[in-house]
Write a protein that holds these residues in place. Structure first.
Motif, PDB file in Angstrom:
ATOM      1  N   LYS A 121       1.001  -1.193   0.048  1.00 40.55           N
ATOM      2  CA  LYS A 121      -0.106   0.006   0.090  1.00 40.55           C
ATOM      3  C   LYS A 121       0.897   1.233  -0.053  1.00 40.55           C
ATOM      4  CE  LYS A 121      -4.260  -0.739  -0.406  1.00 40.55           C
ATOM      5  NZ  LYS A 121      -4.897  -1.965   0.565  1.00 40.55           N
ATOM      6  N   LEU A 122       1.752   1.194   0.809  1.00 41.74           N
ATOM      7  CA  LEU A 122       2.733   2.130   0.739  1.00 41.74           C
ATOM      8  C   LEU A 122       3.335   2.722  -0.252  1.00 41.74           C
ATOM      9  CD1 LEU A 122       4.048   3.885   3.484  1.00 41.74           C
ATOM     10  CD2 LEU A 122       6.001   2.734   2.950  1.00 41.74           C
ATOM     11  N   ILE A 123       3.851   1.672  -0.981  1.00 42.76           N
ATOM     12  CA  ILE A 123       4.466   1.789  -2.216  1.00 42.76           C
ATOM     13  C   ILE A 123       3.496   2.399  -3.220  1.00 42.76           C
ATOM     14  CG2 ILE A 123       5.330   0.700  -4.339  1.00 42.76           C
ATOM     15  CD1 ILE A 123       6.905  -1.297  -2.142  1.00 42.76           C
ATOM     16  N   MET A 124       2.222   1.908  -3.283  1.00 36.64           N
ATOM     17  CA  MET A 124       1.361   2.316  -4.175  1.00 36.64           C
ATOM     18  C   MET A 124       0.852   3.706  -4.017  1.00 36.64           C
ATOM     19  SD  MET A 124       1.134  -0.174  -6.394  1.00 36.64           S
ATOM     20  CE  MET A 124      -0.018   0.318  -7.596  1.00 36.64           C
ATOM     21  N   PRO A 170       3.469   7.496  -6.600  1.00 34.91           N
ATOM     22  CA  PRO A 170       3.031   8.891  -7.254  1.00 34.91           C
ATOM     23  C   PRO A 170       4.381  10.027  -7.089  1.00 34.91           C
ATOM     24  CG  PRO A 170       1.607   8.223  -5.705  1.00 34.91           C
ATOM     25  CD  PRO A 170       2.706   7.111  -5.546  1.00 34.91           C
ATOM     26  N   ASN A 171       5.124   9.923  -6.150  1.00 34.28           N
ATOM     27  CA  ASN A 171       6.260  10.665  -5.863  1.00 34.28           C
ATOM     28  C   ASN A 171       7.454  10.508  -6.961  1.00 34.28           C
ATOM     29  OD1 ASN A 171       6.115  12.920  -3.723  1.00 34.28           O
ATOM     30  ND2 ASN A 171       5.111  10.896  -2.860  1.00 34.28           N
ATOM     31  N   VAL A 172       7.365   9.100  -7.354  1.00 34.01           N
ATOM     32  CA  VAL A 172       8.543   8.944  -8.668  1.00 34.01           C
ATOM     33  C   VAL A 172       8.109   9.146  -9.923  1.00 34.01           C
ATOM     34  CG1 VAL A 172      10.101   7.785  -6.802  1.00 34.01           C
ATOM     35  CG2 VAL A 172       8.367   6.516  -8.356  1.00 34.01           C
ATOM     36  N   LEU A 173       6.755   9.505  -9.859  1.00 28.24           N
ATOM     37  CA  LEU A 173       6.172   9.596 -11.480  1.00 28.24           C
ATOM     38  C   LEU A 173       6.749  10.429 -12.258  1.00 28.24           C
ATOM     39  CD1 LEU A 173       3.820   8.047 -12.595  1.00 28.24           C
ATOM     40  CD2 LEU A 173       2.437  10.184 -12.144  1.00 28.24           C
ATOM     41  N   SER A 174       7.436  11.544 -11.864  1.00 24.96           N
ATOM     42  CA  SER A 174       8.042  12.509 -12.949  1.00 24.96           C
ATOM     43  C   SER A 174       9.338  12.079 -13.361  1.00 24.96           C
ATOM     44  CB  SER A 174       7.943  13.957 -12.104  1.00 24.96           C
ATOM     45  OG  SER A 174       9.428  13.974 -11.365  1.00 24.96           O
TER      46      SER A 174
END
Lengths: 320, 565
Positions: free
Chosen positions: A224-227, A232-236
């Motif tokens: 869950k933590l990863i998802m 979302p924070n490494v999306l860029s």
């Protein structure tokens, strides 16, 4: 005790994707890149619905002599003796096949290869990067694996693999389908490493941040933590490597076709069209230049698009 | 000081003196480009033209063919005939008289022992000699003295000029290759890469599949030759680049075998740095039909051996395939003046050109009717005919070359009109013709249904070339993939008639049989001949002495080449 002032928000919160869009709009290069990329995709996928000429059709008999070696329509402007016809606005090749139709078909193949290979590389890269960054035990082995793949020379590896797997694949998926799978998989599994490294680095940094600690403290499970928090924070950075990945996959496919190891010789891709035109580049420059322009335009527009998306998706840059 | 200067002057004069009489090496460097890179300099271990021709600058045969297809003595005094007693009256032996005084490039003398050794080397039962057809029927080699070689044949051999004649059968030095007999032959890298020869040049550096550096042979028999001191023999690239390098940019002096469309050649010639030269030999562009089953499911060894092919053996199929092809159009697109329509495997010399076949006009309707009549029809409605339930799907491979890819596209279209589906494949020429036993993509392995390439023979007598279609010449794992019967054609009548040819003397009788053999191979599904090709090469305008020879190695007279002002 003073009463806790807890003012309720009066307006619903603004959708964050609108913020992204606002930021994206300010990047002119990205905007143009996006528009051109959409036009190219629409052109190669929807174009054949309007331009109903078979790219593989070879005229027979007398027609063959009449229809081959036509020049693009604009050549007629400065060379009145040139063979031009509105039936073939971009001319025909030396066997009388319509260049416009072949460019569209070639584009479908090249872009499909680029997108699929990119998705595969992205999936592998993100998976390896997140696992390596998040699970400490896996970090060492996975990063050495990444180093190993980085050290592999790409083109020779692909040449050897196409030698080994070409026949079984074309037996099960047909000649074009087999080569498509082969090329996509090969490009995919040889280009995930940069993504994995970038993602791992970002995950390592994120893991120590307070919000992750907070999430852990209320008992959020690892997945869950990863998802919810890490991805979302490494999306860029993922977005950036995605756009770069499309470009390099298209270029690798072109290089393979150029070397004669890609699709069957009568199956056009942009790289092969460019290669086929080289012999007659002096008399018929458009046969190499047109697919060359298409490859460059696609790659450039995708790169600009990625640049803009990176800026837009990063909340720290957004709004500045 | 003065004495020293004088002495130096004297030494310099002495050093200059030979140069005043001879002009060996006076013209500097000549650069030759072959777009198929040589991988070995021993023609007995490679059937590739590139290897045979590059080696022909270093090692030489006893006699060669000139540009008119006539035999000329090379390392011997004269051509043995029955008239001068060199060939025995019963046609079972031929005696060569070696010119005394010929030296190998290492300074030792060239003797009959070397000639005998070469025959033993190639005929070693454990070795896979690529030129074994040249030695067909040879029982023994006698060397009565150092300058006499007698080749004995098992029966009357009316054309005894097979062994030791032409670029494909040069003489190796016995001393150098003594330890390389039989199965050890391919392991002798040093010998195979740096052969000692009698030719005008010696190898100084050999990089397989890339470049060969050569220098003038100090012990060459003519002290005034060769005019060039060094040779750069570059291999690889493609015909277009090679043509440009000679005719447009002038980087190279000689480019071999420019298989390019006529409009492309004309364009290059306009560059003004070089000239294309053409000659018609027996070179035929053909589609070879696989007589074995190339199904990948059979495994890498069996798929080159197991017979028959599921449908290509049916006369209706290969005849219809041939009828559907518009050969005049192929000639026009691909070769222009350097090509003619050919229905024959042996279109030259004229005496051997069979006239019994005709293929000038395309007949798609007739081809369809022929397939229908043979009961090969489309039963499941997918537009592809089936024979006994096997759909007529063909893998059609060839080397990477713009003209060949154009041919592939056109022929695919024509075959699709008679209900045959074709998958095209092109392979880099260096791999395809490379002969590497480890590669599955060589033309010898023939892991496809049909393949297109051109082949030719040296000399004017096609006997050994006709021998390429004998049953036992098929390449297989057992023969280390050596052998020239690429289509694995096998027919008892053919073998019998060929045996008769080897017993027949007289050009008329021989050409009669030759034509019959040609017809037999073509009509029974060994191949589909397409175009009789001229050999088109190009040389720089500043390179003199080039005589294009289609009957032997193109570099046959490289010793006579010189630089023009």
């Amino acid at each position: 005790m003073t009463e806790l002032s807890n003012p309720q928000p009066v307006a619903p919160p603004r959708n964050q994707w609108l913020d992204v869009w606002d930021q994206f709009k300010t990047h002119r290069g990205a905007l143009w890149g996006g528009i051109i990329f959409v036009i190219i995709i629409a052109g190669v996928y929807l174009g054949p619905l309007i331009w109903r000429v078979d790219p593989q059709f070879l005229p027979q008999g007398r027609d063959f002599i009449n229809l081959r070696d036509m020049r693009p329509i604009w050549v007629g402007l400065f060379d009145s003796s040139a063979k031009v016809s509105w039936a073939h606005p971009l001319g025909t090749d030396n066997l009388g096949r319509d260049t416009l139709a072949r460019l569209m078909m070639g584009g479908r193949v090249s872009i499909a290869v680029g997108l699929t290979a990119m998705l595969l590389a992205l999936f592998l890269g993100t998976l390896v990067g997140v696992v390596a960054g998040y699970v400490r035990k896996m970090d060492g082995p996975l990063m050495r694996l990444t180093d190993l793949f980085l050290a592999l020379p790409l083109l020779p590896l692909i040449l050897v693999a196409s030698l080994l797997f070409r026949e079984p694949l074309s037996a099960s998926f047909g000649p074009e389908g087999g080569v498509f799978i082969l090329i996509v998989v090969l490009i995919g599994i040889t280009s995930w490493m940069p993504t994995a490294r970038i993602v791992r680095g970002d995950v390592l940094a994120l893991k120590e941040r307070e919000f992750v600690l907070a999430a852990q403290s209320i008992g959020t499970s690892g997945s869950k933590l990863i998802m919810r928090h890490v991805l979302p924070n490494v999306l860029s950075p993922i977005m950036v490597s995605a756009t770069l990945g499309i470009a390099s996959a298209i270029i690798t496919e072109s290089a393979l076709s150029f070397l004669g190891f890609g699709f069957p010789p009568d199956f056009p891709t942009w790289g092969r069209l460019l290669n086929d035109g080289v012999d007659r580049v002096v008399s018929f420059p458009e046969r190499s230049i047109l697919p060359g322009i298409m490859i460059s335009l696609t790659v450039l527009s995708v790169n600009y698009l990625g640049d803009g998306l990176r800026d837009a998706l990063d909340p720290r840059i957004r709004g500045r | 000081m003065k004495t020293k200067t004088l002495l130096l002057g004297a030494i310099a004069t002495a050093a200059m003196a030979p140069a005043a009489f001879a002009e060996r090496g006076s013209d500097g460097n000549v650069s030759i480009i072959y777009w198929q890179a040589p991988s070995i300099l021993n023609p007995f271990l490679s059937g590739g033209t590139k290897d045979v021709e590059s080696a022909s600058m270093i090692i030489e045969p006893l006699a060669r063919y000139n540009e008119n297809g006539e035999l000329v003595p090379w390392l011997v005094e004269e051509i043995p005939t029955t008239d001068n007693g060199g060939v025995s009256a019963d046609l079972t032996s031929i005696t060569w008289k070696i010119t005394p005084g010929i030296l190998w490039s290492d300074g030792t003398e060239f003797t009959s022992a070397d000639v005998k050794f070469t025959a033993d080397y190639c005929m070693d039962p454990e070795g896979g000699c690529a030129q074994l057809t040249k030695f067909d029927g040879v029982t023994s080699i006698d060397t009565p003295d150092d300058y006499t070689v007698t080749v004995n044949f098992e029966g009357p051999t009316p054309f005894p000029y097979g062994p030791f004649v032409g670029g494909e059968s040069p003489i190796l030095q016995a001393a150098q290759f003594a330890d390389c007999m039989g199965a050890k032959a391919p392991e002798c890298t040093e010998q195979n890469f740096y052969p000692i020869g009698t030719g005008p040049f010696t190898v100084t550096d050999f990089r397989p599949n890339d470049v060969i550096q050569m220098a003038a042979n100090e012990n060459y028999r003519d002290p005034a030759k060769p005019a060039f001191a060094t040779v750069t023999f570059k291999g690889g690239g493609d015909a277009t680049a090679a043509g440009r390098a000679v005719m447009e940019t002038g980087e190279f002096d000689y480019a071999w075998n420019l298989q390019l469309a006529p409009d492309v050649i004309a364009q290059m010639e306009a560059g003004g740095k070089g000239t294309p030269v053409a000659g018609f030999g027996p070179l035929v562009e053909r589609i070879m039909l696989n007589n074995t089953n190339p199904d990948p499911a059979l495994g890498p060894d069996d798929r080159a051996v197991v017979r028959p092919h599921p449908f290509l053996g049916d006369p209706a199929v290969y005849k219809a395939m041939s009828m559907a092809i518009d050969r005049p159009l192929l000639v026009e697109i691909g070769y222009g003046k350097a090509g003619k329509v050919s229905c024959n495997w042996i279109p030259a010399p004229a005496a051997y050109n069979s006239t019994s076949l005709s293929c000038d006009t395309q007949d798609i309707v007739g081809a369809n009717a022929m397939l229908d009549a043979a009961g090969i029809v489309d039963t499941d409605g997918d537009g592809i005919r089936e024979k006994d339930g096997v759909p007529l799907k063909i893998l059609y491979q060839t080397s990477t070359n713009a003209v060949r890819q154009d041919f592939q596209a056109l022929i695919k279209q024509w075959w699709s009109e008679i209900g045959i589906e074709t998958e095209l494949r092109n392979i880099n020429a260096s791999v395809f013709f490379g002969g590497d036993p480890a590669s599955p993509d060589t033309f010898q392995k023939f892991y496809a249904d049909v393949e297109m390439y051109a082949n030719t023979f040296n000399g004017t007598d096609p006997q050994s070339y006709l021998g390429n279609m004998l049953c036992d010449k098929a390449p297989s794992p057992a023969s280390q993939w050596q052998g020239e019967n690429i289509s694995r054609f096998c027919m008892e009548e053919y073998d019998a008639l060929y045996a008769q040819l080897t017993q027949t003397a007289g050009i008329e009788a021989r050409s009669e049989i030759g034509k019959k053999l040609n017809d037999m191979a073509v009509m029974n599904g060994a191949m589909i001949p397409l175009v009789h090709r001229g050999r088109l090469s190009a040389h720089a305008n500043s390179l003199g002495g080039v005589v294009l020879n289609v009957w032997d190695s193109e570099l046959w007279n490289v010793a006579d080449w010189y630089r023009m002002e």
